[in-house]
Motif scaffolding. Structure first.
Motif, mmCIF file in Angstrom:
data_model
loop_
_atom_site.group_PDB
_atom_site.id
_atom_site.type_symbol
_atom_site.label_atom_id
_atom_site.label_comp_id
_atom_site.label_asym_id
_atom_site.label_seq_id
_atom_site.Cartn_x
_atom_site.Cartn_y
_atom_site.Cartn_z
ATOM 1 N N VAL A 69 0.571 -1.052 0.326
ATOM 2 C CA VAL A 69 -0.171 0.214 -0.232
ATOM 3 C C VAL A 69 0.506 1.380 0.313
ATOM 4 N N ARG A 70 1.861 0.827 1.086
ATOM 5 C CA ARG A 70 3.244 2.504 1.018
ATOM 6 C C ARG A 70 3.042 2.843 -0.980
ATOM 7 N N ARG A 71 3.739 2.012 -1.175
ATOM 8 C CA ARG A 71 4.051 1.857 -2.371
ATOM 9 C C ARG A 71 3.451 2.553 -3.219
ATOM 10 N N GLN A 72 2.073 1.751 -3.473
ATOM 11 C CA GLN A 72 1.169 2.241 -4.603
ATOM 12 C C GLN A 72 1.082 4.211 -3.678
ATOM 13 N N LEU A 73 0.786 3.792 -2.830
ATOM 14 C CA LEU A 73 0.278 5.891 -1.936
ATOM 15 C C LEU A 73 1.335 6.023 -1.258
ATOM 16 N N PRO A 74 2.651 6.522 -2.414
ATOM 17 C CA PRO A 74 3.763 7.421 -2.115
ATOM 18 C C PRO A 74 3.096 8.871 -1.453
ATOM 19 N N GLU A 75 1.901 9.624 -1.832
ATOM 20 C CA GLU A 75 1.790 10.709 -1.801
ATOM 21 C C GLU A 75 1.443 11.082 -0.175
ATOM 22 N N LEU A 76 1.323 9.862 0.736
ATOM 23 C CA LEU A 76 0.927 9.607 1.576
ATOM 24 C C LEU A 76 1.589 9.892 2.674
ATOM 25 N N PRO A 77 1.740 10.383 4.137
ATOM 26 C CA PRO A 77 3.124 9.496 5.042
ATOM 27 C C PRO A 77 2.475 8.672 5.527
ATOM 28 N N LYS A 78 3.671 8.468 5.972
ATOM 29 C CA LYS A 78 4.018 7.021 6.207
ATOM 30 C C LYS A 78 2.707 6.965 7.505
ATOM 31 N N ARG A 79 2.724 7.806 8.249
ATOM 32 C CA ARG A 79 2.140 7.278 9.810
ATOM 33 C C ARG A 79 0.391 6.929 9.563
ATOM 34 N N ASN A 80 0.433 6.871 8.176
ATOM 35 C CA ASN A 80 -1.225 7.230 7.987
ATOM 36 C C ASN A 80 -1.730 6.320 7.370
ATOM 37 N N ILE A 81 -0.656 5.137 7.183
ATOM 38 C CA ILE A 81 -1.423 3.729 6.370
ATOM 39 C C ILE A 81 -0.681 2.683 7.796
ATOM 40 N N VAL A 82 -1.596 2.267 7.994
ATOM 41 C CA VAL A 82 -2.256 1.157 9.278
ATOM 42 C C VAL A 82 -2.184 -0.118 8.770
ATOM 43 N N GLY A 83 -1.643 -1.097 9.322
ATOM 44 C CA GLY A 83 -1.873 -2.570 9.188
ATOM 45 C C GLY A 83 -2.403 -3.237 10.208
ATOM 46 N N GLU A 84 -3.833 -3.216 10.355
ATOM 47 C CA GLU A 84 -4.385 -4.841 11.002
ATOM 48 C C GLU A 84 -3.262 -5.459 11.531
ATOM 49 N N PRO A 85 -3.217 -6.358 12.927
ATOM 50 C CA PRO A 85 -2.177 -7.322 12.678
ATOM 51 C C PRO A 85 -2.589 -8.721 12.707
ATOM 52 N N CYS A 86 -4.661 -8.902 12.689
ATOM 53 C CA CYS A 86 -5.278 -10.138 11.989
ATOM 54 C C CYS A 86 -6.906 -9.020 11.745
ATOM 55 N N GLY A 87 -7.486 -10.277 11.061
ATOM 56 C CA GLY A 87 -8.838 -9.555 10.674
ATOM 57 C C GLY A 87 -9.873 -9.710 11.617
ATOM 58 N N ARG A 88 -10.566 -8.399 12.298
ATOM 59 C CA ARG A 88 -12.225 -9.056 12.877
ATOM 60 C C ARG A 88 -13.018 -8.061 11.465
ATOM 61 N N ASP A 89 -12.888 -7.793 10.900
ATOM 62 C CA ASP A 89 -14.232 -7.523 9.976
ATOM 63 C C ASP A 89 -14.195 -5.821 10.734
ATOM 64 N N THR A 90 -15.622 -5.136 10.056
ATOM 65 C CA THR A 90 -15.397 -3.812 9.417
ATOM 66 C C THR A 90 -15.670 -2.885 11.232
ATOM 67 N N CYS A 91 -16.534 -3.414 12.118
ATOM 68 C CA CYS A 91 -15.762 -2.828 13.617
ATOM 69 C C CYS A 91 -14.645 -2.078 13.941
ATOM 70 N N ALA A 92 -13.954 -3.416 14.108
ATOM 71 C CA ALA A 92 -12.253 -3.238 14.788
ATOM 72 C C ALA A 92 -11.645 -2.084 13.641
ATOM 73 N N ALA A 93 -12.010 -2.040 12.452
ATOM 74 C CA ALA A 93 -11.430 -1.742 11.746
ATOM 75 C C ALA A 93 -12.039 0.710 11.693
ATOM 76 N N VAL A 94 -13.590 0.473 12.257
ATOM 77 C CA VAL A 94 -13.786 1.675 11.945
ATOM 78 C C VAL A 94 -13.331 2.108 13.319
ATOM 79 N N ALA A 95 -13.591 1.294 14.303
ATOM 80 C CA ALA A 95 -12.914 1.691 16.428
ATOM 81 C C ALA A 95 -11.628 2.488 16.327
ATOM 82 N N LEU A 96 -10.734 1.432 15.034
ATOM 83 C CA LEU A 96 -9.018 2.115 15.261
ATOM 84 C C LEU A 96 -9.129 3.417 13.930
ATOM 85 N N GLY A 97 -9.914 3.647 13.464
ATOM 86 C CA GLY A 97 -10.653 5.198 12.485
ATOM 87 C C GLY A 97 -10.670 5.735 12.960
#
Length: 370
Positions: A69-97
């Protein structure tokens, strides 16, 4: 509202298994190029860049895909690309956002968007998103976008809408908003036809808009454990420390979608009318809707030679030694060729491609294909 108060969260952690063998775990659907010259993730970023500053755009992916993702979107700050360690569906992603936005500004309004949609009318979706963010800034609403259905699709969830919203906050907005009465899972064909005929249903596009304050209050009310985790993440400034906290917390979280966890039990929901030609692009047959068919109805990317073959989807993703694909007497099939694998499947069985991926994953000989 001011542009600096707008935030975009793009969810890009899916595996895209229905687009195997082109889509793989390390380079899934949102990172590949199927239509146009840019990946679906890049196209999604292009759509929202005029809405919010780049520093306010976050990508939530998974740890395996974060580097790509970072290679495809070099214009974004590195810290703005966050990787989840495992999938927990969309509610966890919403909370992280929410935690990422809340760490920057408790006055922020965020749009949660999938990374892999096709949206032909870019100007219109920008208008709907901006209006939805303005509405969410003025009123404590959970705003979702329901796209106008044009066929009785059985692969999408639906939203039943009620009366139009006519408040002081909506009068100055160009978009139309309704109350949301009910979220409905994927229906059978007869039910989908009834929904289409009634005019009271919209496709659930998986897009959500709300203020930090509103979603934090709903998480606290309905998902207190997740809210507590998000509050912890919100206080972390270092990306390395955040990754460590996510690695410890994520495996303990419930795997649940935001629809089930929040939306189905919320009372303050508005549905924006999304008439911008949206498509979820969930399978090879759906891709065919965006390719020009030949005289026999074959939708082709590559060099096809055919005799008495019709209504097929043929996709050549090889990067070297591309040779013609020849079909004789083949109808209603999917034929996909990559450098290291080939798929042949009936179009009607496209949902079972995920089973092939699961089968390959069990055999070490095929680990490189998953």
């Amino acid at each position: 509202m001011q542009r600096k108060d707008r935030y975009i969260i793009i969810m890009a952690g899916g595996r895209g298994e229905r687009f195997w063998p082109v889509s793989r775990e390390r380079k899934p659907k949102q990172l590949i190029t199927l239509l146009g010259e840019r990946s679906f993730l890049q196209q999604t970023l292009d759509r929202v860049k005029p809405i919010a500053p780049l520093e306010n755009i976050f990508i939530i992916t998974n740890a395996v895909q974060a580097a790509a993702v970072r290679r495809q979107l070099p214009e974004l700050p590195k810290r703005n690309i966050v990787g989840e360690p495992c999938g927990r569906d969309t509610c966890a992603a919403v909370a992280l956002g929410a935690a990422l936005v809340g760490a920057r500004s408790e006055n922020g309004v965020m749009a949660i968007l999938p990374a892999d949609n096709v949206v032909p009318d870019v100007a219109k979706i920008r208008r709907v998103l901006i209006d939805s963010m303005d509405l969410a800034k003025r009123e404590p609403l959970l705003v979702t976008i329901g796209t106008v259905p044009h066929e009785p699709a059985t692969g999408y969830g639906y939203i039943r809408v009620g009366k139009k919203l006519a408040t002081a906050a909506t009068k100055s907005l160009k978009s139309t908003f309704f109350t949301a009465k009910k979220f409905v899972e994927k229906p059978n064909l007869a039910t989908a036809k009834r929904y289409l005929k009634s005019g009271d249903y919209r496709w659930n596009a998986g897009m959500f808009i709300w203020s930090y304050e509103t979603i934090a209050a709903e998480l606290q009310r309905q998902q207190p454990k997740l809210f507590a985790a998000a509050e912890k993440w919100r206080g972390i400034r270092s990306l390395a420390k955040l990754n460590a906290a996510l690695a410890a917390d994520y495996p303990t979280l419930e795997k649940i979608s935001v629809d089930y966890a929040i939306m189905e039990n919320a009372q303050n929901i508005a549905c924006a009318d999304g008439d911008f030609g949206w498509d979820d692009l969930g399978s090879w047959p759906v891709l065919a809707r965006h390719l020009k068919p030949d005289a026999a109805g074959n939708c082709v990317v590559g060099d096809l030679v055919q005799i008495d073959s019709a209504n097929n989807v043929v996709f050549d993703a090889r990067t070297r030694n591309r040779t013609p694909i020849a079909l004789v007497g083949i109808r209603d099939m999917i034929v996909v060729q990559t450098d290291d694998a080939m798929l042949v499947a009936q179009k009607s069985e496209s949902q079972k491609i995920k089973q092939i991926v699961a089968h390959l994953a069990k055999d070490k000989r095929y680990a490189h294909l998953v």
